[in-house]
Design a protein around this motif. Sequence first.
Motif, mmCIF file in Angstrom:
data_model
loop_
_atom_site.group_PDB
_atom_site.id
_atom_site.type_symbol
_atom_site.label_atom_id
_atom_site.label_comp_id
_atom_site.label_asym_id
_atom_site.label_seq_id
_atom_site.Cartn_x
_atom_site.Cartn_y
_atom_site.Cartn_z
ATOM 1 N N HIS A 94 -39.176 135.540 86.129
ATOM 2 C CA HIS A 94 -40.050 135.549 84.954
ATOM 3 C C HIS A 94 -41.421 134.986 85.342
ATOM 4 O O HIS A 94 -41.529 134.129 86.218
ATOM 5 C CB HIS A 94 -39.437 134.728 83.813
ATOM 6 C CG HIS A 94 -40.233 134.831 82.553
ATOM 7 N ND1 HIS A 94 -41.233 133.935 82.245
ATOM 8 C CD2 HIS A 94 -40.212 135.746 81.547
ATOM 9 C CE1 HIS A 94 -41.779 134.298 81.082
ATOM 10 N NE2 HIS A 94 -41.174 135.395 80.652
ATOM 11 N N TYR B 15 -43.189 132.751 84.256
ATOM 12 C CA TYR B 15 -43.376 131.292 84.195
ATOM 13 C C TYR B 15 -42.664 130.569 85.341
ATOM 14 O O TYR B 15 -42.650 129.349 85.386
ATOM 15 C CB TYR B 15 -42.825 130.729 82.873
ATOM 16 C CG TYR B 15 -43.519 131.193 81.624
ATOM 17 C CD1 TYR B 15 -44.762 131.800 81.660
ATOM 18 C CD2 TYR B 15 -42.941 131.013 80.372
ATOM 19 C CE1 TYR B 15 -45.391 132.225 80.501
ATOM 20 C CE2 TYR B 15 -43.566 131.418 79.208
ATOM 21 C CZ TYR B 15 -44.788 132.033 79.282
ATOM 22 O OH TYR B 15 -45.404 132.440 78.127
ATOM 23 N N ASP C 62 -42.132 140.054 82.269
ATOM 24 C CA ASP C 62 -41.840 139.288 81.063
ATOM 25 C C ASP C 62 -40.360 139.463 80.746
ATOM 26 O O ASP C 62 -39.647 140.202 81.431
ATOM 27 C CB ASP C 62 -42.764 139.695 79.905
ATOM 28 C CG ASP C 62 -42.588 141.141 79.490
ATOM 29 O OD1 ASP C 62 -41.627 141.796 79.940
ATOM 30 O OD2 ASP C 62 -43.415 141.625 78.701
ATOM 31 N N SER C 63 -39.911 138.786 79.686
ATOM 32 C CA SER C 63 -38.468 138.725 79.465
ATOM 33 C C SER C 63 -37.871 140.110 79.229
ATOM 34 O O SER C 63 -36.856 140.467 79.815
ATOM 35 C CB SER C 63 -38.159 137.795 78.295
ATOM 36 O OG SER C 63 -38.814 138.220 77.136
ATOM 37 N N PHE D 58 -31.555 133.008 77.305
ATOM 38 C CA PHE D 58 -31.587 134.197 76.437
ATOM 39 C C PHE D 58 -32.015 135.437 77.216
ATOM 40 O O PHE D 58 -31.620 136.552 76.883
ATOM 41 C CB PHE D 58 -32.481 133.966 75.201
ATOM 42 C CG PHE D 58 -33.969 134.080 75.458
ATOM 43 C CD1 PHE D 58 -34.606 135.311 75.485
ATOM 44 C CD2 PHE D 58 -34.740 132.945 75.673
ATOM 45 C CE1 PHE D 58 -35.967 135.418 75.726
ATOM 46 C CE2 PHE D 58 -36.105 133.040 75.906
ATOM 47 C CZ PHE D 58 -36.715 134.278 75.937
ATOM 48 N N MET D 59 -32.834 135.249 78.254
ATOM 49 C CA MET D 59 -33.276 136.397 79.056
ATOM 50 C C MET D 59 -32.096 136.964 79.853
ATOM 51 O O MET D 59 -31.932 138.184 79.962
ATOM 52 C CB MET D 59 -34.390 135.971 80.012
ATOM 53 C CG MET D 59 -35.623 135.431 79.320
ATOM 54 S SD MET D 59 -36.867 134.871 80.517
ATOM 55 C CE MET D 59 -38.017 134.047 79.405
ATOM 56 N N TYR E 267 -37.084 137.309 67.133
ATOM 57 C CA TYR E 267 -37.874 137.367 68.377
ATOM 58 C C TYR E 267 -36.883 137.483 69.532
ATOM 59 O O TYR E 267 -35.752 136.995 69.455
ATOM 60 C CB TYR E 267 -38.670 136.055 68.454
ATOM 61 C CG TYR E 267 -39.686 135.918 69.550
ATOM 62 C CD1 TYR E 267 -40.261 137.005 70.194
ATOM 63 C CD2 TYR E 267 -40.108 134.639 69.926
ATOM 64 C CE1 TYR E 267 -41.214 136.831 71.179
ATOM 65 C CE2 TYR E 267 -41.074 134.457 70.910
ATOM 66 C CZ TYR E 267 -41.615 135.556 71.538
ATOM 67 O OH TYR E 267 -42.554 135.384 72.504
ATOM 68 N N ASN F 16 -36.741 135.843 72.008
ATOM 69 C CA ASN F 16 -36.337 134.489 72.410
ATOM 70 C C ASN F 16 -35.310 133.947 71.412
ATOM 71 O O ASN F 16 -35.597 133.090 70.584
ATOM 72 C CB ASN F 16 -37.549 133.538 72.413
ATOM 73 C CG ASN F 16 -38.605 133.938 73.414
ATOM 74 O OD1 ASN F 16 -38.721 135.115 73.740
ATOM 75 N ND2 ASN F 16 -39.370 132.986 73.888
ATOM 76 N N SER G 281 -43.289 139.612 71.847
ATOM 77 C CA SER G 281 -44.653 139.226 71.472
ATOM 78 C C SER G 281 -45.605 140.415 71.623
ATOM 79 O O SER G 281 -46.701 140.404 71.078
ATOM 80 C CB SER G 281 -45.122 138.016 72.285
ATOM 81 O OG SER G 281 -44.908 138.230 73.649
ATOM 82 N N HIS H 159 -46.066 126.038 73.968
ATOM 83 C CA HIS H 159 -47.262 126.643 73.349
ATOM 84 C C HIS H 159 -47.783 125.862 72.148
ATOM 85 O O HIS H 159 -48.969 125.936 71.824
ATOM 86 C CB HIS H 159 -46.967 128.102 72.966
ATOM 87 C CG HIS H 159 -46.837 128.981 74.174
ATOM 88 N ND1 HIS H 159 -45.630 129.252 74.765
ATOM 89 C CD2 HIS H 159 -47.775 129.598 74.936
ATOM 90 C CE1 HIS H 159 -45.816 130.012 75.821
ATOM 91 N NE2 HIS H 159 -47.108 130.243 75.949
ATOM 92 N N HIS I 26 -51.461 132.812 73.920
ATOM 93 C CA HIS I 26 -50.198 133.484 73.572
ATOM 94 C C HIS I 26 -49.961 133.323 72.056
ATOM 95 O O HIS I 26 -50.303 132.276 71.492
ATOM 96 C CB HIS I 26 -49.066 132.822 74.379
ATOM 97 C CG HIS I 26 -47.802 133.596 74.399
ATOM 98 N ND1 HIS I 26 -46.909 133.571 73.354
ATOM 99 C CD2 HIS I 26 -47.264 134.419 75.336
ATOM 100 C CE1 HIS I 26 -45.873 134.345 73.651
ATOM 101 N NE2 HIS I 26 -46.063 134.876 74.850
ATOM 102 N N GLU J 188 -47.469 132.502 70.499
ATOM 103 C CA GLU J 188 -46.591 131.383 70.137
ATOM 104 C C GLU J 188 -47.412 130.124 69.854
ATOM 105 O O GLU J 188 -46.857 129.099 69.445
ATOM 106 C CB GLU J 188 -45.583 131.087 71.255
ATOM 107 C CG GLU J 188 -44.509 132.139 71.390
ATOM 108 C CD GLU J 188 -43.609 131.918 72.600
ATOM 109 O OE1 GLU J 188 -43.633 130.828 73.187
ATOM 110 O OE2 GLU J 188 -42.896 132.867 72.976
ATOM 111 N N THR K 73 -47.550 137.568 77.346
ATOM 112 C CA THR K 73 -47.704 137.216 78.756
ATOM 113 C C THR K 73 -48.343 138.368 79.537
ATOM 114 O O THR K 73 -49.269 138.166 80.318
ATOM 115 C CB THR K 73 -46.304 136.914 79.347
ATOM 116 O OG1 THR K 73 -45.614 136.060 78.459
ATOM 117 C CG2 THR K 73 -46.374 136.285 80.696
HETATM 118 P P1 13P Z 1 -42.410 136.940 77.363
HETATM 119 O O1 13P Z 1 -41.680 137.697 76.307
HETATM 120 O O2 13P Z 1 -43.839 137.316 77.462
HETATM 121 O O3 13P Z 1 -41.674 136.984 78.642
HETATM 122 O O4 13P Z 1 -42.454 135.425 76.906
HETATM 123 C C1 13P Z 1 -41.280 134.743 76.846
HETATM 124 C C2 13P Z 1 -41.524 133.367 76.519
HETATM 125 O O5 13P Z 1 -40.622 132.591 76.609
HETATM 126 C C3 13P Z 1 -42.838 132.963 76.056
HETATM 127 O O6 13P Z 1 -42.840 131.611 75.860
#
Ligand code: 13P
Length: 370
Positions: A40, A42, A56-57, A80-81, A136, A138, A157, A235, A258, A260, A275
């Motif tokens: 990911h 991050y 991204d996720s 969750f991913m 979401y 997440n 997102s 965030h 972002h 969030e 992201t």
């Molecule tokens: P993405 O959906 O952009 O991967 O973001 C996941 C996330 O955890 C953002 O905080």
Amino acid sequence: MLTITTALPEEYRVASADELAGRIGAAKAALGDRLLILGHHYQKDEVMRWADARGDSFGLSRLAADRHDAEFVVFCGVHFMAESADLLTGPDQRVVLPDLAAGCSMADMADIDQVEEAWASIGSVADLDRVVPITYMNSTAALKAFVGRHGGAVCTSSNARRVLEWALADQPDRPGADKVLFFPDQHLGRNTALAMGFPPESMVVWDPRKDLGGLEDVDVKRASFLLWKGHCSVHQRFRPAHVAAFRAAHPDGLVVVHPECAHDVVAVADLVGSTDFIIRTVDGAPEGSSIGVGTEIHLVKRLADEHPSLHVECLDPSVCPCTTMSRIDAPHLAWVLEELVEGRVRNQITVDPATSADALVALERMLSIP
Ligand code: 13P
Ligand code: SF4
């Protein structure tokens, strides 16, 4: 989130960075095409350097689904991913999360019992046939399944606006929603609804710890958006003062955050997006630009390193890593890979078939929204 964690063996905890790198490289080579490592955005560099794909996720889960030949998908992200990857991959593919303690604090802010309770409470004052639940990405697979069972969809997102528009519009099998129950991130819900032109009075925050979400009957009846009281601890740290300080130092700079982030931050940013959007914005910036970014620090640092001709900085000078994502490190990666070489699957993430079926309905609804 219940996890049964096997402690990381001592030999990995004491190994040097060089030794771990050698061991990861050897295990990866031994597993060859049977293995797909996903990283990911991050994720930290000591892990990201081994990823076969970054993303991204949602993008990473789709990638796992497209790589049918990969027997083992080692997901360097959060719980969750990895669950989403398990939903989207075939029965012969096994998804591994190198450290089971890598959860998402936002996803943990809404559990299935609280959501079921909220649904019943909303039903006591409103017609549930006109309420559409949207979760979401997440969120746990159990929440995605709840949404699937109740006519709703997942959103990311990147597509939250399109999904909310879908929920509110008449569909062949139902009239447009009178209300949306949005969880777990109140900020993504609020930022999206405001961007669509809804006034702040059309939104209320649902506090799962209080009776009827801490609201009066009349508030629930009038609201178009019931926003779950959840947030991302990374965030939510960004403040308008960070944006002001960046602008004072870089008057021609660009601020991208972002969704969030809280709305008072989004309101003073130049751009807001996922992201992927943030990455595209930095990639496309003219040479010499200064960009203040409101998202996780590992991504911001990587963007700064990859773009030496730009000035890229995190808006929060006190730095905000996603601490749960950071649990995935080189020692855990080395351990799960060497165990796979030995034929042992550690830290596999599986979603039970009934939950999977309902959660897939919610994901497929999202994918069918043009
Ligand atoms: P993405 O959906 O952009 O991967 O973001 C996941 C996330 O955890 C953002 O905080
Ligand atoms: Fe969850 Fe926030 Fe970490 Fe994203 S950054 S995984 S929302 S805690």
